[in-house]
Design a protein around this motif. Structure first.
Motif, mmCIF file in Angstrom:
data_model
loop_
_atom_site.group_PDB
_atom_site.id
_atom_site.type_symbol
_atom_site.label_atom_id
_atom_site.label_comp_id
_atom_site.label_asym_id
_atom_site.label_seq_id
_atom_site.Cartn_x
_atom_site.Cartn_y
_atom_site.Cartn_z
ATOM 1 N N HIS A 206 0.847 -1.189 0.000
ATOM 2 C CA HIS A 206 0.000 0.000 0.000
ATOM 3 C C HIS A 206 0.886 1.243 0.000
ATOM 4 O O HIS A 206 1.968 1.241 0.577
ATOM 5 N N SER A 207 0.385 2.317 -0.584
ATOM 6 C CA SER A 207 1.119 3.571 -0.598
ATOM 7 C C SER A 207 0.223 4.698 -0.107
ATOM 8 O O SER A 207 -0.965 4.744 -0.427
ATOM 9 N N SER A 208 0.807 5.592 0.699
ATOM 10 C CA SER A 208 0.072 6.742 1.199
ATOM 11 C C SER A 208 1.053 7.885 1.444
ATOM 12 O O SER A 208 2.230 7.777 1.091
ATOM 13 N N SER A 209 0.581 8.966 2.032
ATOM 14 C CA SER A 209 1.438 10.118 2.297
ATOM 15 C C SER A 209 0.795 10.983 3.368
ATOM 16 O O SER A 209 -0.391 10.841 3.683
ATOM 17 N N GLU A 210 1.558 11.900 3.916
ATOM 18 C CA GLU A 210 1.013 12.837 4.890
ATOM 19 C C GLU A 210 -0.040 13.735 4.250
ATOM 20 O O GLU A 210 -1.002 14.148 4.897
ATOM 21 N N SER A 211 0.145 14.041 2.982
ATOM 22 C CA SER A 211 -0.848 14.852 2.269
ATOM 23 C C SER A 211 -2.195 14.142 2.225
ATOM 24 O O SER A 211 -3.242 14.765 2.445
ATOM 25 N N PHE A 212 -2.181 12.837 1.947
ATOM 26 C CA PHE A 212 -3.425 12.084 1.934
ATOM 27 C C PHE A 212 -4.040 12.007 3.330
ATOM 28 O O PHE A 212 -5.268 12.019 3.473
ATOM 29 N N TYR A 213 -3.199 11.919 4.350
ATOM 30 C CA TYR A 213 -3.715 11.919 5.723
ATOM 31 C C TYR A 213 -4.448 13.221 6.021
ATOM 32 O O TYR A 213 -5.530 13.220 6.620
ATOM 33 N N ASP A 214 -3.881 14.324 5.569
ATOM 34 C CA ASP A 214 -4.545 15.618 5.754
ATOM 35 C C ASP A 214 -5.865 15.658 4.987
ATOM 36 O O ASP A 214 -6.888 16.156 5.491
ATOM 37 N N GLN A 215 -5.867 15.134 3.755
ATOM 38 C CA GLN A 215 -7.095 15.108 2.959
ATOM 39 C C GLN A 215 -8.153 14.213 3.612
ATOM 40 O O GLN A 215 -9.347 14.520 3.557
ATOM 41 N N PHE A 216 -7.701 13.111 4.208
ATOM 42 C CA PHE A 216 -8.634 12.223 4.900
ATOM 43 C C PHE A 216 -9.346 12.970 6.027
ATOM 44 O O PHE A 216 -10.560 12.839 6.201
ATOM 45 N N ASN A 217 -8.604 13.746 6.782
ATOM 46 C CA ASN A 217 -9.205 14.493 7.892
ATOM 47 C C ASN A 217 -10.205 15.532 7.392
ATOM 48 O O ASN A 217 -11.230 15.785 8.036
ATOM 49 N N ILE A 218 -9.924 16.116 6.238
ATOM 50 C CA ILE A 218 -10.880 17.058 5.650
ATOM 51 C C ILE A 218 -12.156 16.326 5.255
ATOM 52 O O ILE A 218 -13.278 16.794 5.533
ATOM 53 N N LEU A 219 -12.020 15.168 4.604
ATOM 54 C CA LEU A 219 -13.194 14.378 4.218
ATOM 55 C C LEU A 219 -13.979 13.938 5.448
ATOM 56 O O LEU A 219 -15.218 14.018 5.464
ATOM 57 N N LYS A 220 -13.275 13.513 6.471
ATOM 58 C CA LYS A 220 -13.933 13.095 7.712
ATOM 59 C C LYS A 220 -14.782 14.240 8.282
ATOM 60 O O LYS A 220 -15.941 14.031 8.679
ATOM 61 N N ASN A 221 -14.233 15.432 8.271
ATOM 62 C CA ASN A 221 -14.969 16.579 8.793
ATOM 63 C C ASN A 221 -16.144 16.953 7.883
ATOM 64 O O ASN A 221 -17.213 17.341 8.371
ATOM 65 N N ARG A 222 -15.944 16.845 6.586
ATOM 66 C CA ARG A 222 -17.029 17.149 5.646
ATOM 67 C C ARG A 222 -18.209 16.205 5.847
ATOM 68 O O ARG A 222 -19.371 16.563 5.651
ATOM 69 N N LEU A 223 -17.909 14.979 6.246
ATOM 70 C CA LEU A 223 -18.957 13.989 6.482
ATOM 71 C C LEU A 223 -19.512 14.061 7.903
ATOM 72 O O LEU A 223 -20.415 13.301 8.257
ATOM 73 N N GLY A 224 -18.984 14.969 8.707
ATOM 74 C CA GLY A 224 -19.503 15.150 10.058
ATOM 75 C C GLY A 224 -19.163 14.018 10.996
ATOM 76 O O GLY A 224 -19.959 13.661 11.864
ATOM 77 N N MET A 225 -17.953 13.468 10.847
ATOM 78 C CA MET A 225 -17.534 12.342 11.676
ATOM 79 C C MET A 225 -16.602 12.809 12.769
ATOM 80 O O MET A 225 -15.620 13.508 12.505
ATOM 81 N N ASP A 226 -16.890 12.394 13.983
ATOM 82 C CA ASP A 226 -16.044 12.700 15.123
ATOM 83 C C ASP A 226 -14.889 11.719 15.136
ATOM 84 O O ASP A 226 -15.080 10.510 15.006
ATOM 85 N N SER A 227 -13.677 12.202 15.310
ATOM 86 C CA SER A 227 -12.495 11.337 15.295
ATOM 87 C C SER A 227 -12.509 10.305 16.409
ATOM 88 O O SER A 227 -11.799 9.312 16.366
ATOM 89 N N ASP A 228 -13.321 10.534 17.448
ATOM 90 C CA ASP A 228 -13.378 9.565 18.546
ATOM 91 C C ASP A 228 -14.396 8.452 18.310
ATOM 92 O O ASP A 228 -14.466 7.490 19.069
ATOM 93 N N ASP A 229 -15.201 8.598 17.244
ATOM 94 C CA ASP A 229 -16.236 7.608 16.975
ATOM 95 C C ASP A 229 -15.703 6.533 16.054
ATOM 96 O O ASP A 229 -15.811 6.622 14.845
ATOM 97 N N TYR A 230 -15.066 5.536 16.630
ATOM 98 C CA TYR A 230 -14.552 4.455 15.801
ATOM 99 C C TYR A 230 -14.884 3.115 16.430
ATOM 100 O O TYR A 230 -15.158 3.002 17.604
ATOM 101 N N ALA A 231 -14.808 2.092 15.566
ATOM 102 C CA ALA A 231 -15.249 0.768 15.994
ATOM 103 C C ALA A 231 -14.103 -0.128 16.415
ATOM 104 O O ALA A 231 -14.244 -1.331 16.486
ATOM 105 N N GLY A 232 -12.952 0.450 16.658
ATOM 106 C CA GLY A 232 -11.831 -0.353 17.108
ATOM 107 C C GLY A 232 -10.946 -0.780 15.964
ATOM 108 O O GLY A 232 -11.138 -0.396 14.829
ATOM 109 N N ALA A 233 -9.944 -1.573 16.277
ATOM 110 C CA ALA A 233 -8.975 -2.006 15.290
ATOM 111 C C ALA A 233 -9.150 -3.481 14.978
ATOM 112 O O ALA A 233 -9.605 -4.260 15.799
ATOM 113 N N CYS A 234 -8.767 -3.823 13.737
ATOM 114 C CA CYS A 234 -8.874 -5.236 13.347
ATOM 115 C C CYS A 234 -7.502 -5.862 13.299
ATOM 116 O O CYS A 234 -6.505 -5.162 13.258
#
Length: 234
Positions: A206-234
Motif C-alpha cells: 500500500h502507498s500513502s502520504s502525509e498529504s493524503f492523511y490531511d485530505q482524509f481528515n478534511i473528508l472526515k470533517n465534511r462527512l460530520g464524523m467525530d475522530s473519537d467515533d470508531y469501531a476499534g482495530a482489526c
C-alpha cells in the motif's frame, strides 16, 4: 512515494495482522522498489496509486468480478458477496453507480489505517442524503482512488446491503439481492470471471502520504464524523 505499508495476505484471501517473511519486497533495492511502484499498467488494466502487486506478480491485476460469501462465525449467518476489480478510469464512476442502488438515504463508514501499524479504525456517519454524499465523494476522488490507507463503505441498514471501495480499490458488495449490482458492473464493462484473483490474495504493498492523511481528515470533517467515533482495530 510517501510511506509504504506492506500487508501480506494468505493465498486464500484471509486477512492477517501478522508480518510474514521473507516477502518479495524485502530483498529489493531502493531502485528496484521505486521502479516497481512506478508500474501502473498491466495490459489494458490501470492501477490507482494506492496499491501495487507483489514484485514477483503472484497476482496480475485485471478487470472482472466474481461471487463469494461472508460467513459470520458467531451467528453462523452467510451473506453473499460480489467482488470486482476495475481499471482506474472507470473505478469512481462505477462506485458511484453502485451506491446509487442503495437508496436515497444511507449510512457511511470511513476506514483509515493511517499511523496505525496495519490496524484500521472505522468512522461512522448515519443518515446522509445520497446526492449530498456523492457530491462530497467527487470532491475527494483523488484521496479515495489513490490513498492506500483510506477505504469507504456505504450502507442501507434497512436493505441489509453495503457497497465498499476498500483500501485495495476493490469494489465489494454485500447482501441480497445482488442482481442489480451485477447488471451495473456489466454495463460498465466489468464482466464475470470465476477464475479472477484479486490483489488481496497475495502479497502486495500500500502507498500513502502525509498529504493524503490531511485530505482524509478534511473528508472526515465534511462527512460530520467525530475522530473519537470508531469501531476499534482489526
Amino acid at each position: 512515494m510517501g510511506f509504504l505499508k506492506r500487508i501480506l495476505r494468505s493465498t486464500g484471501g484471509d486477512e492477517t495482522n501478522e508480518v510474514l517473511s521473507p516477502g518479495s519486497f524485502e530483498t529489493l533495492s531502493e531502485e528496484e522498489l521505486q521502479t516497481h511502484m512506478g508500474i501502473n499498467t498491466y495490459g489494458v488494466f490501470e492501477l490507482t496509486d494506492a496499491i501495487r502487486p507483489s514484485y514477483d506478480l503472484q497476482v496480475v491485476p485485471r478487470q472482472g468480478y466474481r461471487f463469494d460469501e461472508y460467513i459470520d462465525d458467531v451467528n453462523n449467518v452467510r451473506t453473499p458477496v460480489l467482488m470486482a476489480s476495475a481499471t482506474r478510469r472507470q473505478l469512481m464512476e462505477l462506485f458511484l453507480d453502485l451506491i446509487d442502488a442503495l437508496g436515497d438515504v444511507v449510512d457511511v463508514v470511513l476506514e483509515t489505517s493511517h499511523h496505525s501499524n496495519g490496524h484500521h479504525q472505522d468512522l461512522y456517519r448515519e443518515h446522509i442524503d445520497m446526492p449530498v454524499l456523492k457530491s462530497i465523494l467527487l470532491e475527494h476522488e483523488d484521496l479515495l482512488l489513490n490513498d492506500g490507507c483510506t477505504g469507504i463503505a456505504v450502507i442501507n441498514p434497512s436493505k441489509r446491503q453495503e457497497v465498499q471501495l476498500d483500501e485495495h480499490k476493490l469494489l465489494i458488495v454485500y447482501g441480497r439481492p445482488l442482481e442489480q449490482f451485477e447488471q451495473r458492473l456489466i454495463a460498465g464493462d466489468v464482466y464475470p470471471d470465476e477464475k479472477i484473483k484479486f490483489i488481496t490474495e497475495a502479497e502486495h504493498v500500500h502507498s500513502s502520504s502525509e498529504s493524503f492523511y490531511d485530505q482524509f481528515n478534511i473528508l472526515k470533517n465534511r462527512l460530520g464524523m467525530d475522530s473519537d467515533d470508531y469501531a476499534g482495530a482489526c
